[in-house]
Design a protein around this motif. Structure first.
Motif, PDB file in Angstrom:
ATOM      1  N   LYS A 127      39.694  41.391  30.000  1.00 12.92           N
ATOM      2  CA  LYS A 127      38.804  42.359  30.632  1.00 12.92           C
ATOM      3  C   LYS A 127      37.628  42.735  29.731  1.00 12.92           C
ATOM      4  CE  LYS A 127      42.016  44.522  33.872  1.00 12.92           C
ATOM      5  NZ  LYS A 127      42.700  45.777  34.280  1.00 12.92           N
TER       6      LYS A 127
ATOM      7  N   PRO B   6      35.463  41.760  39.565  1.00 11.43           N
ATOM      8  CA  PRO B   6      36.867  42.194  39.464  1.00 11.43           C
ATOM      9  C   PRO B   6      37.054  43.588  38.879  1.00 11.43           C
ATOM     10  CG  PRO B   6      36.636  39.934  38.702  1.00 11.43           C
ATOM     11  CD  PRO B   6      35.252  40.480  38.867  1.00 11.43           C
ATOM     12  N   LEU B   7      36.074  44.090  38.109  1.00  9.46           N
ATOM     13  CA  LEU B   7      36.212  45.440  37.570  1.00  9.46           C
ATOM     14  C   LEU B   7      36.216  46.481  38.677  1.00  9.46           C
ATOM     15  CD1 LEU B   7      33.839  45.214  34.468  1.00  9.46           C
ATOM     16  CD2 LEU B   7      36.347  45.117  34.500  1.00  9.46           C
TER      17      LEU B   7
ATOM     18  N   THR C  31      36.889  45.568  42.207  1.00 11.41           N
ATOM     19  CA  THR C  31      37.878  45.229  43.245  1.00 11.41           C
ATOM     20  C   THR C  31      39.318  45.321  42.744  1.00 11.41           C
ATOM     21  OG1 THR C  31      37.667  42.872  42.673  1.00 11.41           O
ATOM     22  CG2 THR C  31      36.227  43.733  44.408  1.00 11.41           C
ATOM     23  N   LYS C  32      39.524  45.093  41.443  1.00 16.13           N
ATOM     24  CA  LYS C  32      40.878  45.107  40.848  1.00 16.13           C
ATOM     25  C   LYS C  32      41.847  44.266  41.684  1.00 16.13           C
ATOM     26  CE  LYS C  32      40.467  49.609  38.602  1.00 16.13           C
ATOM     27  NZ  LYS C  32      39.014  49.719  38.850  1.00 16.13           N
TER      28      LYS C  32
ATOM     29  N   ASP D  15      44.723  41.584  42.978  1.00 18.08           N
ATOM     30  CA  ASP D  15      46.087  41.214  42.592  1.00 18.08           C
ATOM     31  C   ASP D  15      46.112  39.707  42.349  1.00 18.08           C
ATOM     32  OD1 ASP D  15      48.738  41.014  42.102  1.00 18.08           O
ATOM     33  OD2 ASP D  15      49.415  41.733  44.062  1.00 18.08           O
TER      34      ASP D  15
ATOM     35  N   ASP E 276      41.141  38.175  35.857  1.00 22.77           N
ATOM     36  CA  ASP E 276      40.883  38.592  37.232  1.00 22.77           C
ATOM     37  C   ASP E 276      39.763  37.810  37.896  1.00 22.77           C
ATOM     38  OD1 ASP E 276      42.863  40.497  37.019  1.00 22.77           O
ATOM     39  OD2 ASP E 276      41.497  42.083  36.352  1.00 22.77           O
TER      40      ASP E 276
END
Length: 498
Positions: free
Chosen positions: A62, A113-114, A116-117, A119, A206
């Motif tokens: 991240k 992705p930061l 939407t996070k 899976d 991610d």
């Protein structure tokens, strides 16, 4: 079903494959038939990167996304400067604009992705792919399309530089439209083929990356081909520059720096070595920034391709790879609660953690190198001029008549372009100010008496390209030319000033 029911006959931490459906990216599972479990197919839990490198790997990955957050504004600054500021401040070029756009797309792929996070896993053993996760589809497509754009425009830039230096070709509109069509058309076609035949999925982090199956044929080989051709052409051009420089050192022909214009009898084939060197040096001085960026990008692309191809080869489920991974898999079965004891056996399964993190950070820092080389000091000067111009716009005037409204212009005298004054009366009830006549009209109508009235004589101004001047009449010219004004209708005296 409970977690123990999903394990079936497989020992912890593995799960039995036939107890799961076919959702997600089935090809991303890491499974092996286990004789001790009744020859059942036992699969490693998802995500695999956490079992290879530990749980901390997700937080470390991240960090690369946050680096992209810091780098993306630099790309935006360049693009806004290209759009707002004049060309003399930015030296903008369509190749630089498209190149920066491609880098910006790659940065956006790590930033999405930061927010939407997503899976990473569809279930306990299956990662998500572009069909089961919308975030995966966007990030993977944007990342790979941006990579295509950067590599293809790097190739086009090396072609342009080679044609200008080695063949003295002047690039015109045809080359521009051809570059835009190829620079955007090839990435669109290549990305579409790659998504249909291979696809993207969560492999580490991610952000989705290209899958293993057929990735070598539809992505890495074409990308390496463009990058390799660009490097060969770049080194060929640099070799030609070195050749011209060395040849100019031994050229005894006299040269001059007083003019950049060649004689009308000269041709390209008759250029001396020193003249060719000055031309090459001038082109190289204008394009050294873009050449450095191209070299950085191509070097990174080759490194990425080598590491990804090697990782795909190690992680692909084949009998050889399963045999190499057997010590690591057995260790995980012996210590299901402490995967750190098995990291030494995982070194033969995939790339090391340091290599993986270095790869991601190099990928995110491409935008920083682009800004460092393309951001000119004149851009910042241009922004300062733009803001100052907005602040002082209310004080600007468009003609000389507007100056009479200023407080410091009580009484003054203006000179016209021909050296004659035009007055503004200082009296409050004077006649309105009349603009002075044009120089051509003044030269035709003003009499010598009017010039003497103001205390200066009309002077003859010789044109810049004229070789003539006023000459007094010679004696031979005056012979036979005396005339009597009374015999004609001409006046005996010039016009009076009344």
């Amino acid at each position: 079903m409970s977690e123990n029911d999903l394990r079936g006959a497989c020992p912890p931490p593995y799960y039995q494959e036939d107890l799961f459906d076919n959702g997600g990216f089935v090809g991303g599972r890491f499974c092996q038939n286990t004789p001790t479990a009744g020859n059942a197919s036992c699969c490693l839990p998802c995500p695999q990167a956490s079992w290879l490198y530990g749980e901390e790997i997700q937080d470390k990955i991240k960090i690369a996304s946050w680096v992209s957050v810091a780098v993306l504004p630099l790309c935006v600054f360049l693009l806004v400067s290209y759009a707002v500021l004049p060309a003399k401040r930015t030296h903008r070029h369509y190749l630089s604009i498209c190149f920066t756009l491609g880098i910006g797309l790659m940065q956006i792929a790590f930033i999405i992705p930061l927010g939407t996070k997503p899976d990473q896993c569809y279930n306990e053993i299956t990662p998500n792919d572009m069909y089961s996760s919308l975030s995966c589809a966007f990030t993977g497509s944007i990342l790979l399309f941006g990579g295509w754009v950067v590599v293809v425009f790097s190739f086009i830039r090396t072609i342009a530089f080679h044609l200008q230096v080695c063949w003295e070709v002047i690039l015109g509109p045809k080359f521009m439209w051809g570059a835009l069509i190829c620079g955007l058309g090839i990435p669109i076609i290549g990305t579409s083929i790659m998504l249909v035949l291979t696809g993207v999925s969560f492999r580490f982090g991610d952000t989705c990356h290209i899958n293993i199956e057929k990735s070598l044929q539809d992505y890495w080989i074409p990308l390496i081909s463009f990058a390799g051709a660009s490097l060969i052409m770049q080194f060929t051009t640099m070799g030609y520059c070195v050749h011209v420089y060395i040849k100019s050192l031994y050229d005894p022909a006299p040269t001059t720096n007083s003019s950049n214009l060649q004689s009308y009898t000269a041709s390209v084939g008759t250029l001396t070595a020193r003249q060719a060197y000055r031309r090459v040096r001038k082109i190289f001085k204008l394009q050294w920034r873009s050449n450095c960026v191209v070299l950085v990008i191509l070097a990174n692309v080759i490194i990425f391709a080598i590491i990804f191809i090697r990782a795909d080869k190690q992680l692909k489920v084949t009998p050889e790879n399963l045999e190499n991974a057997t010590p690591w898999l057995l260790c995980l079965g012996l210590y299901p609660g402490d995967r750190t004891k098995c990291f030494d056996y995982a070194k033969d399964v995939g790339p090391s953690e340091a290599t993986l993190l270095a790869l991601l950070f190099l990928l995110t820092l491409v935008g920083f190198w682009n800004f460092l080389l393309f951001a000119r000091p004149s851009m910042f000067v241009g922004w300062l001029d733009l803001f100052r111009r907005k602040e002082t716009a209310q004080f600007e005037f468009v003609s000389a008549d507007a100056r009479k409204m200023r407080e410091d212009a009580h009484s003054y005298e203006m000179l016209s372009s021909n050296g004659l004054p035009s007055y503004k009366s200082p009296e409050p009830f004077a006649k309105p100010y009349v603009r002075s006549p044009s120089p051509a009209y003044t030269a035709r109508t003003l009499s010598p008496d009017l010039n003497n009235h103001y205390g200066r004589d009309a002077r003859y101004v010789r044109p810049s390209m004229s070789f003539s001047g006023p000459r007094p009449p010679s004696a031979s010219q005056n012979q036979g030319r005396d005339w009597d004004p009374e015999a004609t209708f001409a006046r005996a005296y010039p016009y009076s000033s009344r």
